[in-house]
Design a protein around this motif. Sequence first.
Motif: not given
Length: 237
Positions: A117-131
């Motif tokens: 499915q490709g890359a994830v969008v980084r969101d530092d407000s969430l744990p990485a597994e939630k990106w």
Amino acid sequence: MTRRRPNGLTALPVAVLLLTGCADQGAERAAEAPRRPLDVSVLRISEADYDPALSPEALAGQEPVVVAGVVDGWQRGPALESYEDGPLDHRVVLRIRATDVLKGTVPGGVVFVELDQGAVVRDDSLPAEKWKPAKSVADFATAIPAGTKAMAFLAERPPHEQRVLDAGEPLPAQAHLMSAPPQGLVFEDPFLAARQPDRPALVGGKEPLDAAGRTPWLEPRNMTELIDRLKDKGFSG
């Protein structure tokens, strides 16, 4: 030139009806023609190091399942652990409803092809597994919509080496996740077929059809010709 009836009346109403009917049919065809080509970029997210098969029949000889049909839709696939405290490795599943089984068997008449499915969008407000993935399932469905003619060269996907944290949407009881090699997905682009009827309308999914240069992959102009080619080479289920 206007045709005259024996009584001298001009046959304009018939001509107008005929022209109107042709115009209506032309308008229907124009309305059915897609506005843009297929967007296979959603599948070309990494470069593969492989030895390309030089023809469709060569690849068909290597893979246990070869089917032609139409895209039935897309669904959420497994989400896998990548590394400790890292984002998940998301997969998407392409469903192809088989109309021609050229090799192997297709339980239930539908194959389920697992794709990255490709890359994830980084969101530092969430744990990485939630990106979340940058491309949603809906994005894949827009890029390569249901009804698109497709051919797939497949093998059953071996068990995932990474830990499966989310199995994704369930499959039918008899179905298995399948994997396609780099050249293993071919689509007929209805935009190209409508705009350029005398030119090839087939496009490679994960890799361009000319990945190995000017090869027999470029000879079929449409899915019917590709299916007929493989049948002529002895692949008929």
